[in-house]
Design a protein around this motif. Structure first.
Motif, PDB file in Angstrom:
ATOM      1  N   VAL A   1      52.142  37.434  11.202  1.00 24.56           N
ATOM      2  CA  VAL A   1      51.844  37.835  12.570  1.00 24.56           C
ATOM      3  C   VAL A   1      51.151  39.201  12.594  1.00 24.56           C
ATOM      4  CG1 VAL A   1      52.832  38.426  14.818  1.00 24.56           C
ATOM      5  CG2 VAL A   1      53.701  36.452  13.542  1.00 24.56           C
ATOM      6  N   ASP A   2      51.675  40.146  11.833  1.00 22.53           N
ATOM      7  CA  ASP A   2      51.158  41.511  11.819  1.00 22.53           C
ATOM      8  C   ASP A   2      50.912  41.911  10.359  1.00 22.53           C
ATOM      9  OD1 ASP A   2      50.605  44.175  12.023  1.00 22.53           O
ATOM     10  OD2 ASP A   2      52.367  44.695  13.194  1.00 22.53           O
ATOM     11  N   PHE A   3      49.645  41.907   9.949  1.00 26.38           N
ATOM     12  CA  PHE A   3      49.305  42.178   8.552  1.00 26.38           C
ATOM     13  C   PHE A   3      49.872  43.508   8.067  1.00 26.38           C
ATOM     14  CE2 PHE A   3      46.347  38.881   9.590  1.00 26.38           C
ATOM     15  CZ  PHE A   3      45.961  38.292   8.397  1.00 26.38           C
ATOM     16  N   GLY A   4      49.825  44.515   8.914  1.00 24.42           N
ATOM     17  CA  GLY A   4      50.227  45.850   8.488  1.00 24.42           C
ATOM     18  C   GLY A   4      51.705  46.018   8.221  1.00 24.42           C
ATOM     19  N   THR A   5      52.530  45.114   8.728  1.00 29.91           N
ATOM     20  CA  THR A   5      53.981  45.244   8.537  1.00 29.91           C
ATOM     21  C   THR A   5      54.563  44.040   7.805  1.00 29.91           C
ATOM     22  OG1 THR A   5      54.447  44.240  10.704  1.00 29.91           O
ATOM     23  CG2 THR A   5      54.208  46.643  10.637  1.00 29.91           C
TER      24      THR A   5
ATOM     25  N   VAL B   1      43.197  45.862  12.344  1.00 30.98           N
ATOM     26  CA  VAL B   1      42.151  45.158  13.061  1.00 30.98           C
ATOM     27  C   VAL B   1      42.833  44.514  14.272  1.00 30.98           C
ATOM     28  CG1 VAL B   1      40.391  43.361  12.981  1.00 30.98           C
ATOM     29  CG2 VAL B   1      40.897  44.694  10.923  1.00 30.98           C
ATOM     30  N   PRO B   2      42.805  45.171  15.423  1.00 30.95           N
ATOM     31  CA  PRO B   2      43.564  44.657  16.572  1.00 30.95           C
ATOM     32  C   PRO B   2      43.279  43.201  16.902  1.00 30.95           C
ATOM     33  CG  PRO B   2      42.797  46.877  17.024  1.00 30.95           C
ATOM     34  CD  PRO B   2      42.150  46.467  15.731  1.00 30.95           C
ATOM     35  N   ASP B   3      42.040  42.779  16.757  1.00 22.61           N
ATOM     36  CA  ASP B   3      41.688  41.392  17.096  1.00 22.61           C
ATOM     37  C   ASP B   3      42.382  40.383  16.196  1.00 22.61           C
ATOM     38  OD1 ASP B   3      39.907  39.392  18.503  1.00 22.61           O
ATOM     39  OD2 ASP B   3      39.263  39.081  16.430  1.00 22.61           O
ATOM     40  N   ALA B   4      42.791  40.797  14.980  1.00 21.78           N
ATOM     41  CA  ALA B   4      43.411  39.878  14.031  1.00 21.78           C
ATOM     42  C   ALA B   4      44.878  39.631  14.311  1.00 21.78           C
ATOM     43  CB  ALA B   4      43.250  40.408  12.602  1.00 21.78           C
ATOM     44  N   SER B   5      45.472  40.385  15.214  1.00 24.94           N
ATOM     45  CA  SER B   5      46.895  40.236  15.492  1.00 24.94           C
ATOM     46  C   SER B   5      47.139  39.249  16.629  1.00 24.94           C
ATOM     47  CB  SER B   5      47.522  41.576  15.872  1.00 24.94           C
ATOM     48  OG  SER B   5      48.861  41.393  16.295  1.00 24.94           O
ATOM     49  N   PRO B   6      47.936  38.209  16.384  1.00 24.82           N
ATOM     50  CA  PRO B   6      48.291  37.301  17.486  1.00 24.82           C
ATOM     51  C   PRO B   6      48.918  38.022  18.662  1.00 24.82           C
ATOM     52  CG  PRO B   6      48.954  36.356  15.379  1.00 24.82           C
ATOM     53  CD  PRO B   6      48.511  37.770  15.100  1.00 24.82           C
ATOM     54  N   LEU B   7      49.603  39.127  18.407  1.00 22.71           N
ATOM     55  CA  LEU B   7      50.285  39.843  19.481  1.00 22.71           C
ATOM     56  C   LEU B   7      49.307  40.343  20.539  1.00 22.71           C
ATOM     57  CD1 LEU B   7      52.798  41.920  17.332  1.00 22.71           C
ATOM     58  CD2 LEU B   7      53.152  39.703  18.419  1.00 22.71           C
ATOM     59  N   ASN B   8      48.051  40.517  20.156  1.00 13.96           N
ATOM     60  CA  ASN B   8      47.046  41.002  21.100  1.00 13.96           C
ATOM     61  C   ASN B   8      46.305  39.878  21.807  1.00 13.96           C
ATOM     62  OD1 ASN B   8      47.601  43.713  20.487  1.00 13.96           O
ATOM     63  ND2 ASN B   8      46.259  43.647  18.695  1.00 13.96           N
ATOM     64  N   HIS B   9      46.724  38.638  21.587  1.00 12.74           N
ATOM     65  CA  HIS B   9      46.076  37.492  22.226  1.00 12.74           C
ATOM     66  C   HIS B   9      47.032  36.713  23.131  1.00 12.74           C
ATOM     67  CE1 HIS B   9      42.262  37.570  19.870  1.00 12.74           C
ATOM     68  NE2 HIS B   9      43.032  38.166  18.969  1.00 12.74           N
ATOM     69  N   ILE B  10      48.242  37.197  23.298  1.00 14.51           N
ATOM     70  CA  ILE B  10      49.237  36.455  24.080  1.00 14.51           C
ATOM     71  C   ILE B  10      48.997  36.628  25.573  1.00 14.51           C
ATOM     72  CG2 ILE B  10      51.698  36.293  24.648  1.00 14.51           C
ATOM     73  CD1 ILE B  10      52.283  37.150  21.762  1.00 14.51           C
TER      74      ILE B  10
ATOM     75  N   SER C   1      60.935  39.365  10.081  1.00 14.98           N
ATOM     76  CA  SER C   1      60.615  40.089  11.313  1.00 14.98           C
ATOM     77  C   SER C   1      59.216  39.754  11.822  1.00 14.98           C
ATOM     78  CB  SER C   1      60.741  41.593  11.100  1.00 14.98           C
ATOM     79  OG  SER C   1      59.844  42.053  10.114  1.00 14.98           O
ATOM     80  N   GLN C   2      58.359  39.171  10.972  1.00 18.07           N
ATOM     81  CA  GLN C   2      57.029  38.772  11.419  1.00 18.07           C
ATOM     82  C   GLN C   2      57.114  37.775  12.576  1.00 18.07           C
ATOM     83  OE1 GLN C   2      53.592  39.448   9.934  1.00 18.07           O
ATOM     84  NE2 GLN C   2      54.825  41.288   9.658  1.00 18.07           N
ATOM     85  N   THR C   3      57.795  36.671  12.356  1.00 16.78           N
ATOM     86  CA  THR C   3      57.867  35.662  13.419  1.00 16.78           C
ATOM     87  C   THR C   3      58.760  36.104  14.562  1.00 16.78           C
ATOM     88  OG1 THR C   3      59.626  34.494  12.239  1.00 16.78           O
ATOM     89  CG2 THR C   3      57.350  33.731  11.888  1.00 16.78           C
ATOM     90  N   LEU C   4      59.701  37.006  14.295  1.00 14.47           N
ATOM     91  CA  LEU C   4      60.534  37.537  15.378  1.00 14.47           C
ATOM     92  C   LEU C   4      59.670  38.306  16.372  1.00 14.47           C
ATOM     93  CD1 LEU C   4      63.320  38.032  16.618  1.00 14.47           C
ATOM     94  CD2 LEU C   4      63.518  40.054  15.150  1.00 14.47           C
ATOM     95  N   ARG C   5      58.728  39.096  15.878  1.00 12.31           N
ATOM     96  CA  ARG C   5      57.818  39.826  16.769  1.00 12.31           C
ATOM     97  C   ARG C   5      57.043  38.858  17.657  1.00 12.31           C
ATOM     98  NH1 ARG C   5      57.125  43.202  12.188  1.00 12.31           N
ATOM     99  NH2 ARG C   5      57.565  45.388  12.629  1.00 12.31           N
ATOM    100  N   LEU C   6      56.540  37.800  17.052  1.00 12.82           N
ATOM    101  CA  LEU C   6      55.777  36.825  17.827  1.00 12.82           C
ATOM    102  C   LEU C   6      56.650  36.173  18.885  1.00 12.82           C
ATOM    103  CD1 LEU C   6      53.261  35.046  18.299  1.00 12.82           C
ATOM    104  CD2 LEU C   6      54.147  33.520  16.523  1.00 12.82           C
TER     105      LEU C   6
END
Length: 307
Positions: free
Chosen positions: A175-179, A216-225, A246-251
Motif C-alpha cells: 500500500v505504502d512503498f516507503g513504509t 511518489v504520491p500518485d503511487a500510493s492507493p491512499l491518495n486515490h480513495i 500494517s500495509q493493508t491495515l492502512r488501506l
C-alpha cells in the motif's frame, strides 16, 4: 515466482487488529475441487507492447447464463508475473460460478514502472469486457483479486475506477512503498532501502538513484480513495515476513474512513501466502487454502457481482 530471491524479516512487530476480523488456526479443512466442466482458453493476447504481447488464461464455467468475471493478478515482487500461479484457487473460483482470468503484466526486468502495471490490469479488463459475449461471461460485473504485488495493482486499478470493476480483493498487497518494512527488524529495513531494489525500480524507474523513501504520491492507493470506490475485501497474515501487516491495515482504515465497504481479515500465524512453500515450509501456506478462507472470498464476490 521461483526465480525471485525473497527478503525475509527475522521479527515482526504486532499491529492493531481492532478494525479487522481475526481468524485463528481453526483446523478448517483444505478446499477441494469438484471436477466441474470448465471451458479453458490459454495464452490469449490482450495487449501489445514493444517487447512482447501480454497474455491471459481464462476459465469459464460451462452452463446456461453469463457468469460474472474475476480477474486474478499474481504476485512476484514486480520481478515476475507468471499467469500460471494460483491455478488451484482460480479453478475453485471458476467452479463456484465465476469466469476467471489470470493475466500477465510488465515487470521491472522490462523497464516497467507502477503506471505500466496498472495500465496492464486496466487493458486486460477492457479487453475481456469487449470480448465477454464471445467467451460467455458478463462484462458488466467484474471483480479483481490480487496477491502481494498483484494486490497493489488491483487496488490501484479499482481505486482508479476501472470500468466494470465492482469488487476488489487485496491479499497481503503493498500500500505504502516507503513504509513497507516498518514492522520489521533493522536488517530487513536496510535490505529494502536501496536504489537497485525492485520496489524502488518499480516506483521510480532505472538509473534514478532513488529509493522507496523518495515518495511518489500518485503511487500510493491512499491518495486515490474516494467514497465511490468499489467494495474491498482485504487479507493479511500476522506472520507475514515479506510485506508488513500494517500495509493493508492502512488501506482498510482509510477506506472505512471514506465510507467505502471494506472488510479486513487477519489470519493468525499465517505467512505470505505461497512464499512459505517456496521457502521450503509448505505447511505454513495451508491457512490460505482452507474452505473457510476461500469461502469468504467466494461469498464476497457473490454478494457484489451476482446482484
Amino acid at each position: 515466482m521461483s526465480s525471485i530471491e525473497f527478503r525475509v524479516a527475522k521479527s515482526i512487530a504486532p499491529s492493531d487488529n481492532s478494525t479487522s476480523v481475526v481468524i485463528p488456526p481453526t483446523g478448517s479443512p483444505q478446499f477441494s475441487l469438484k471436477g466441474l466442466d470448465l471451458a479453458r482458453y490459454v495464452d490469449v493476447p490482450f495487449a501489445e507492447h514493444s517487447h512482447r504481447s501480454l497474455l491471459l488464461d481464462l476459465l469459464v464455467p460451462v452452463g446456461p447464463g453469463p457468469k460474472p468475471l474475476v480477474v486474478y493478478v499474481t504476485g512476484g515482487g514486480f520481478v515476475d508475473a507468471d499467469k500460471g500461479n494460483a491455478q488451484h484457487l482460480r479453478t475453485c473460483l471458476a467452479e463456484s460460478g465465476f469466469a476467471v482470468a489470470s493475466i500477465q503484466y510488465r515487470t521491472v526486468g522490462e523497464g516497467a514502472v507502477y503506471t505500466d502495471g496498472i495500465a496492464d490490469v486496466q487493458d486486460a479488463v477492457a479487453f475481456l469486457r469487449a470480448k465477454a459475449e464471445d467467451f460467455g461471461f458478463d462484462g458488466a460485473r467484474v471483480g479483481l483479486l490480487g496477491e502481494s504485488a498483484g494486490g497493489y495493482l488491483v487496488t490501484m486499478a479499482g481505486l482508479e475506477h476501472t470500468p466494470g470493476v465492482q469488487a476488489v480483493v487485496n491479499k497481503f498487497g503493498i500500500v505504502d512503498f516507503g513504509t513497507i518494512a516498518e514492522d520489521y527488524d533493522a536488517d530487513m529495513q536496510a535490505a529494502l532501502d536501496g536504489a537497485d531494489y525492485p520496489l524502488a525500480l518499480y516506483l521510480h524507474g532505472k538509473g534514478t538513484g532513488k529509493t522507496v523513501h523518495d515518495l511518489v504520491p500518485d503511487a500510493s492507493p491512499l491518495n486515490h480513495i474516494t467514497d465511490e470506490a468499489p467494495a474491498f475485501q482485504i487479507w493479511h497474515g500476522t506472520a507475514d515476513c515479506i510485506i508488513s501487516p500494517s500495509q493493508t491495515l492502512r488501506l482498510h482504515n482509510a477506506l472505512r474512513e471514506a465510507g467505502v465497504d471494506s472488510t479486513r481479515y487477519v489470519l493468525d500465524g499465517a505467512d505470505h501466502g505461497d512464499v512459505s512453500a517456496l521457502l521450503g515450509r509448505p505447511d505454513e501456506a495451508l491457512p490460505w487454502y482452507t474452505e473457510q478462507v476461500v469461502g469468504l472470498t467466494v461469498d464476497f464476490f457473490r454478494k457484489h457481482l451476482e446482484n
